[in-house]
Design a protein around this motif. Structure first.
Motif, PDB file in Angstrom:
ATOM      1  N   LEU A  11       7.529  66.933 -10.451  1.00 50.12           N
ATOM      2  CA  LEU A  11       7.276  65.483  -9.989  1.00 50.12           C
ATOM      3  C   LEU A  11       5.808  65.160 -10.236  1.00 50.12           C
ATOM      4  CD1 LEU A  11       8.931  63.449  -8.373  1.00 50.12           C
ATOM      5  CD2 LEU A  11       7.618  64.246  -6.451  1.00 50.12           C
ATOM      6  N   PRO A  12       5.655  64.183 -11.417  1.00 51.07           N
ATOM      7  CA  PRO A  12       4.416  63.511 -11.468  1.00 51.07           C
ATOM      8  C   PRO A  12       3.648  63.043 -10.402  1.00 51.07           C
ATOM      9  CG  PRO A  12       5.931  62.767 -13.163  1.00 51.07           C
ATOM     10  CD  PRO A  12       6.707  63.488 -11.924  1.00 51.07           C
ATOM     11  N   GLU A  13       2.439  63.238 -10.114  1.00 49.20           N
ATOM     12  CA  GLU A  13       1.658  62.683  -8.802  1.00 49.20           C
ATOM     13  C   GLU A  13       2.067  61.251  -8.636  1.00 49.20           C
ATOM     14  OE1 GLU A  13      -2.480  65.695  -8.867  1.00 49.20           O
ATOM     15  OE2 GLU A  13      -2.498  63.562  -8.358  1.00 49.20           O
ATOM     16  N   GLY A  14       1.804  60.574  -9.610  1.00 49.05           N
ATOM     17  CA  GLY A  14       2.064  58.968  -9.512  1.00 49.05           C
ATOM     18  C   GLY A  14       3.515  58.625  -8.804  1.00 49.05           C
ATOM     19  N   VAL A  15       4.525  59.351  -9.268  1.00 46.71           N
ATOM     20  CA  VAL A  15       6.010  59.147  -8.548  1.00 46.71           C
ATOM     21  C   VAL A  15       5.889  59.596  -7.369  1.00 46.71           C
ATOM     22  CG1 VAL A  15       8.130  59.704  -9.427  1.00 46.71           C
ATOM     23  CG2 VAL A  15       6.787  59.610 -11.024  1.00 46.71           C
ATOM     24  N   ALA A  16       5.367  60.863  -7.112  1.00 50.42           N
ATOM     25  CA  ALA A  16       5.456  61.331  -5.610  1.00 50.42           C
ATOM     26  C   ALA A  16       4.466  59.995  -4.741  1.00 50.42           C
ATOM     27  CB  ALA A  16       4.560  62.662  -5.721  1.00 50.42           C
ATOM     28  N   ALA A  17       3.363  59.567  -5.216  1.00 49.04           N
ATOM     29  CA  ALA A  17       2.783  58.823  -4.396  1.00 49.04           C
ATOM     30  C   ALA A  17       3.608  57.268  -4.082  1.00 49.04           C
ATOM     31  CB  ALA A  17       1.324  58.243  -5.151  1.00 49.04           C
ATOM     32  N   THR A  18       4.282  56.958  -5.401  1.00 50.40           N
ATOM     33  CA  THR A  18       4.969  55.740  -4.922  1.00 50.40           C
ATOM     34  C   THR A  18       6.102  55.932  -4.062  1.00 50.40           C
ATOM     35  OG1 THR A  18       4.428  55.173  -7.327  1.00 50.40           O
ATOM     36  CG2 THR A  18       6.409  53.744  -6.408  1.00 50.40           C
ATOM     37  N   LEU A  19       6.806  57.148  -4.363  1.00 50.68           N
ATOM     38  CA  LEU A  19       8.015  57.554  -3.295  1.00 50.68           C
ATOM     39  C   LEU A  19       7.559  57.621  -2.062  1.00 50.68           C
ATOM     40  CD1 LEU A  19      10.980  58.694  -4.017  1.00 50.68           C
ATOM     41  CD2 LEU A  19      10.094  60.826  -3.710  1.00 50.68           C
ATOM     42  N   PHE A  20       6.461  58.385  -1.652  1.00 49.81           N
ATOM     43  CA  PHE A  20       6.257  58.457  -0.291  1.00 49.81           C
ATOM     44  C   PHE A  20       5.549  57.375   0.180  1.00 49.81           C
ATOM     45  CE2 PHE A  20       6.851  63.212  -1.339  1.00 49.81           C
ATOM     46  CZ  PHE A  20       7.080  63.787  -0.209  1.00 49.81           C
ATOM     47  N   ALA A  21       4.987  56.374  -0.560  1.00 47.41           N
ATOM     48  CA  ALA A  21       4.428  55.355   0.067  1.00 47.41           C
ATOM     49  C   ALA A  21       5.625  54.503   0.703  1.00 47.41           C
ATOM     50  CB  ALA A  21       3.841  54.438  -0.877  1.00 47.41           C
ATOM     51  N   ALA A  22       6.928  54.564   0.031  1.00 50.27           N
ATOM     52  CA  ALA A  22       7.856  53.507   0.718  1.00 50.27           C
ATOM     53  C   ALA A  22       8.864  54.508   1.931  1.00 50.27           C
ATOM     54  CB  ALA A  22       8.784  53.720  -0.191  1.00 50.27           C
ATOM     55  N   VAL A  23       8.011  55.650   2.144  1.00 49.30           N
ATOM     56  CA  VAL A  23       9.107  56.303   3.256  1.00 49.30           C
ATOM     57  C   VAL A  23       8.616  55.630   4.516  1.00 49.30           C
ATOM     58  CG1 VAL A  23       9.183  58.469   4.453  1.00 49.30           C
ATOM     59  CG2 VAL A  23       9.523  58.599   1.918  1.00 49.30           C
ATOM     60  N   PRO A  24       7.717  55.633   5.055  1.00 44.04           N
ATOM     61  CA  PRO A  24       7.422  54.980   6.458  1.00 44.04           C
ATOM     62  C   PRO A  24       8.103  53.742   6.731  1.00 44.04           C
ATOM     63  CG  PRO A  24       5.328  55.501   5.486  1.00 44.04           C
ATOM     64  CD  PRO A  24       6.269  55.754   4.564  1.00 44.04           C
ATOM     65  N   LYS A  25       8.288  52.769   5.917  1.00 47.33           N
ATOM     66  CA  LYS A  25       9.049  51.741   5.988  1.00 47.33           C
ATOM     67  C   LYS A  25      10.659  51.875   6.066  1.00 47.33           C
ATOM     68  CE  LYS A  25       8.757  49.537   1.606  1.00 47.33           C
ATOM     69  NZ  LYS A  25       8.127  48.994   0.498  1.00 47.33           N
ATOM     70  N   ILE A  26      11.041  52.661   5.150  1.00 47.94           N
ATOM     71  CA  ILE A  26      12.522  52.965   5.291  1.00 47.94           C
ATOM     72  C   ILE A  26      12.654  54.000   6.401  1.00 47.94           C
ATOM     73  CG2 ILE A  26      14.308  54.316   4.374  1.00 47.94           C
ATOM     74  CD1 ILE A  26      12.594  53.796   1.522  1.00 47.94           C
ATOM     75  N   ALA A  27      11.791  54.763   6.953  1.00 47.69           N
ATOM     76  CA  ALA A  27      12.182  55.465   8.183  1.00 47.69           C
ATOM     77  C   ALA A  27      12.137  54.707   9.494  1.00 47.69           C
ATOM     78  CB  ALA A  27      11.007  56.656   8.364  1.00 47.69           C
ATOM     79  N   THR A  28      11.137  53.699   9.381  1.00 44.81           N
ATOM     80  CA  THR A  28      11.049  52.695  10.494  1.00 44.81           C
ATOM     81  C   THR A  28      12.388  51.862  10.536  1.00 44.81           C
ATOM     82  OG1 THR A  28       8.728  52.916  10.524  1.00 44.81           O
ATOM     83  CG2 THR A  28       9.697  50.930  11.574  1.00 44.81           C
ATOM     84  N   ALA A  29      13.030  51.411   9.476  1.00 50.95           N
ATOM     85  CA  ALA A  29      14.129  50.689   9.276  1.00 50.95           C
ATOM     86  C   ALA A  29      15.256  51.515  10.046  1.00 50.95           C
ATOM     87  CB  ALA A  29      14.366  50.101   8.009  1.00 50.95           C
ATOM     88  N   LEU A  30      15.442  52.764   9.772  1.00 50.27           N
ATOM     89  CA  LEU A  30      16.384  53.374  10.294  1.00 50.27           C
ATOM     90  C   LEU A  30      16.217  53.624  11.682  1.00 50.27           C
ATOM     91  CD1 LEU A  30      16.475  56.402   7.482  1.00 50.27           C
ATOM     92  CD2 LEU A  30      18.064  54.615   7.802  1.00 50.27           C
ATOM     93  N   GLN A  31      14.995  53.902  12.130  1.00 52.70           N
ATOM     94  CA  GLN A  31      14.511  53.957  13.628  1.00 52.70           C
ATOM     95  C   GLN A  31      15.326  52.643  14.221  1.00 52.70           C
ATOM     96  OE1 GLN A  31      10.427  53.700  14.943  1.00 52.70           O
ATOM     97  NE2 GLN A  31      10.887  55.684  16.059  1.00 52.70           N
ATOM     98  N   THR A  32      14.995  51.592  13.681  1.00 51.95           N
ATOM     99  CA  THR A  32      15.246  50.253  14.296  1.00 51.95           C
ATOM    100  C   THR A  32      16.908  50.156  14.235  1.00 51.95           C
ATOM    101  OG1 THR A  32      13.314  49.083  13.469  1.00 51.95           O
ATOM    102  CG2 THR A  32      15.169  47.746  14.188  1.00 51.95           C
ATOM    103  N   THR A  33      17.556  50.379  13.180  1.00 55.77           N
ATOM    104  CA  THR A  33      18.847  50.262  13.099  1.00 55.77           C
ATOM    105  C   THR A  33      19.671  51.309  14.114  1.00 55.77           C
ATOM    106  OG1 THR A  33      18.626  49.784  10.975  1.00 55.77           O
ATOM    107  CG2 THR A  33      20.842  50.279  11.423  1.00 55.77           C
ATOM    108  N   PHE A  34      19.359  52.716  13.920  1.00 53.39           N
ATOM    109  CA  PHE A  34      20.185  53.703  14.488  1.00 53.39           C
ATOM    110  C   PHE A  34      19.556  54.243  15.593  1.00 53.39           C
ATOM    111  CE2 PHE A  34      21.172  54.089   9.952  1.00 53.39           C
ATOM    112  CZ  PHE A  34      22.332  53.961  10.099  1.00 53.39           C
ATOM    113  N   GLU A  35      18.452  53.865  16.158  1.00 55.88           N
ATOM    114  CA  GLU A  35      17.581  54.005  17.358  1.00 55.88           C
ATOM    115  C   GLU A  35      17.842  55.797  17.879  1.00 55.88           C
ATOM    116  OE1 GLU A  35      19.158  51.677  20.442  1.00 55.88           O
ATOM    117  OE2 GLU A  35      17.907  49.809  19.818  1.00 55.88           O
TER     118      GLU A  35
END
Ligand code: AMP
Ligand code: ZN
Length: 140
Positions: free
Chosen positions: A53-77
């Motif tokens: 995994l190139p560093e830039g790809v990892a950075a972009t991928l992980f940068a999106a994780v908090p918002k997706i995790a938060t959306a899952l938290q809101t949806t599924f509680e």
């Protein structure tokens, strides 16, 4: 990669239930739904595992994780959420396109386990320091 299931999902050649998409990444529900809301987050470019995994790809991928995790938290509680990534068959990888599992956790038992046993009751600090030097050398 032509024979990769996740590349086919990205290309729209096989169906998936998408929860987030931008130019670089895709998040969709895992077909197995190990826990309710189980989601996979993948880069759109094919990389087999963390070692590729190139560093830039990892950075972009992980940068999106908090918002997706938060959306899952809101949806599924859920009451918690595990983030998991398997690299190599011995680590449980079955699809060889890098992906993160987001696993919302509830008060359930038996659906998903991430417990392991302590192998060393008394840590061998001198042995670990020797390994730390090797790791540091490999990183430099
Ligand atoms: P891993 O074992 O870490 O490689 O995880 C691969 C995951 O991909 C498994 O949890 C599968 O359930 C999931 N999976 C395989 N095929 C599909 C598919 N067509 N759509 C959604 N998830 C899939
Ligand atoms: Zn792929």
């Amino acid at each position: 990669m032509t024979d990769c299931i996740f590349c086919k999902i990205i290309a729209g050649e096989i169906p998936s239930v998408k929860v987030y998409e931008d130019n670089d990444i895709l998040a969709f529900f895992d077909i197995s739904q190990v826990t309710k809301g189980h989601t996979l987050v993948i880069p759109k470019h094919h990389h087999e595992n963390v070692f590729e995994l190139p560093e830039g790809v990892a950075a972009t991928l992980f940068a999106a994780v908090p918002k997706i995790a938060t959306a899952l938290q809101t949806t599924f509680e859920p009451t918690g959420l595990n983030i998991l990534n398997n690299n190599g068959e011995s680590a449980g990888q079955s699809v060889f396109h890098y992906h993160l599992h987001l696993l919302p956790r509830y008060e359930e038992t038996g659906l998903y386990g991430s417990l392991w046993n302590e192998a060393q009751a008394t840590p061998d600090l001198e042995g670990l320091k020797k390994y730390a030097l090797k790791v540091a050398h490999s990183l430099s």
